[in-house]
Write a protein that holds these residues in place. Sequence first.
Motif, PDB file in Angstrom:
ATOM      1  N   ILE A   1       0.828  -1.123  -0.109  1.00  0.00           N
ATOM      2  CA  ILE A   1       0.056   0.055   0.083  1.00  0.00           C
ATOM      3  C   ILE A   1       1.079   1.190   0.087  1.00  0.00           C
ATOM      4  CG2 ILE A   1      -1.566   1.480   1.447  1.00  0.00           C
ATOM      5  CD1 ILE A   1      -2.823  -1.349   2.173  1.00  0.00           C
TER       6      ILE A   1
ATOM      7  N   LEU B   1      -4.230   3.278  -4.305  1.00  0.00           N
ATOM      8  CA  LEU B   1      -5.100   2.167  -3.975  1.00  0.00           C
ATOM      9  C   LEU B   1      -6.455   2.429  -4.550  1.00  0.00           C
ATOM     10  CD1 LEU B   1      -5.584   0.016  -1.300  1.00  0.00           C
ATOM     11  CD2 LEU B   1      -7.394   1.757  -0.854  1.00  0.00           C
TER      12      LEU B   1
ATOM     13  N   ALA C   1      -4.567   3.793   3.450  1.00  0.00           N
ATOM     14  CA  ALA C   1      -3.801   4.183   2.399  1.00  0.00           C
ATOM     15  C   ALA C   1      -3.506   5.626   2.343  1.00  0.00           C
ATOM     16  CB  ALA C   1      -4.376   3.674   0.878  1.00  0.00           C
TER      17      ALA C   1
END
Length: 384
Positions: free
Chosen positions: A282, A288, A304
């Motif tokens: 991430i 994301l 994220a």
Amino acid sequence: MSILKGIKLAMDGRILNRPGSGIATYAAQLREAQLSLQPEASLIVDDDCALHFRSDNIVTISKRSLEARFCNSQPALRQSDIGENALYAADIYRLAAARFRRHFRMTSLRPTVAETSGRRHLVHWSLPLPVRIDGWINIYTVHDVIPMTHPELTPMDAERHAKLLDIVMRQADHIVTVSDHARSEIIRVTGCPADRVTNCGVAVRPAGAGAPLPLSLRSKDYFIYVGSGEKRKNIDRIVEAHSIGGADVPLVLVGDHHQYRDKNLNIFCLPHQPEIVINSLIHHALALVFPSLVEGFGLPVAEAMAAGTAVLTSDRGALAEVAGQAALLVDPEDVDAIANGFRRLVFDEALRQYYERAGPLQVSKFSQAGFAKRIEALYAALAC
């Protein structure tokens, strides 16, 4: 702290030994919050929890399930001999689940923990379990009512879940949830009075970058999706939109998504990964991608953003609430809109950098300290 003096705090230990899901992450946050309020806060454990884990064969497990199903006694909750911070009831979670499946009723625990102050102790169940402690203040976290509002998008049994929430709502002293959207849906769908449902949010920590990237991936050169393959997660549209607008940037799907492996040469499917690897994936992603159709909160989006990674997510419900103006919001039912989101994040560097800066500011409201303060305020109000 003084308002809670003389009141024992406790929570269920059932989910804490099953990490990997958003609900388990929430349970860990709740445990940390309770310990910050009361270092001797207890965990309610049984034989299947980590503190009482034993390796049983299938015959023994089946026998215990059968015993739980037909047992009609009221289980006693006692101090565990493994430590002063554990309360134990034999097979309580299995027993409660079996009783609910067979009779659709709550299992009540008989406490043996003395009340030394004349005030009621408090237990916070981290999800709607069909179990309560007699004489205590019983709080339940209901993360969402998605099985009832969108039964076609989840594998959960909507009718059974509705019955479970019905008995929980009738016997709970209070309901906690994780977003304003989830709160409004709970009130609307169940009819629970608004003053008995509180949004305490969640706690969010940024994803770290400690683990090396798998698959020879390069930092800021791939999109990532992390989560299950439930219909509500919208994977089919994500994959189709990526094929249209993803340019040459790979899409990495983390979870059980092997069926997409041959859809596109620019898609990588990774099985479930350790938390340290997911965090690194991430942290290093270009963005994301999480345009889910419906969520109670949307923890991957918040994590994220906390890590300074740009996010593409849904323009509705809890996801829009959590993201605010710090993520690129799109119509999750419009493949072209999602594809355009991919393109904008690839080619508009200034836009992407704006979301990378805005994300941590937006999710600062979801700190562990803030979560603990909201939990403390609720406990204090109920304990008065």
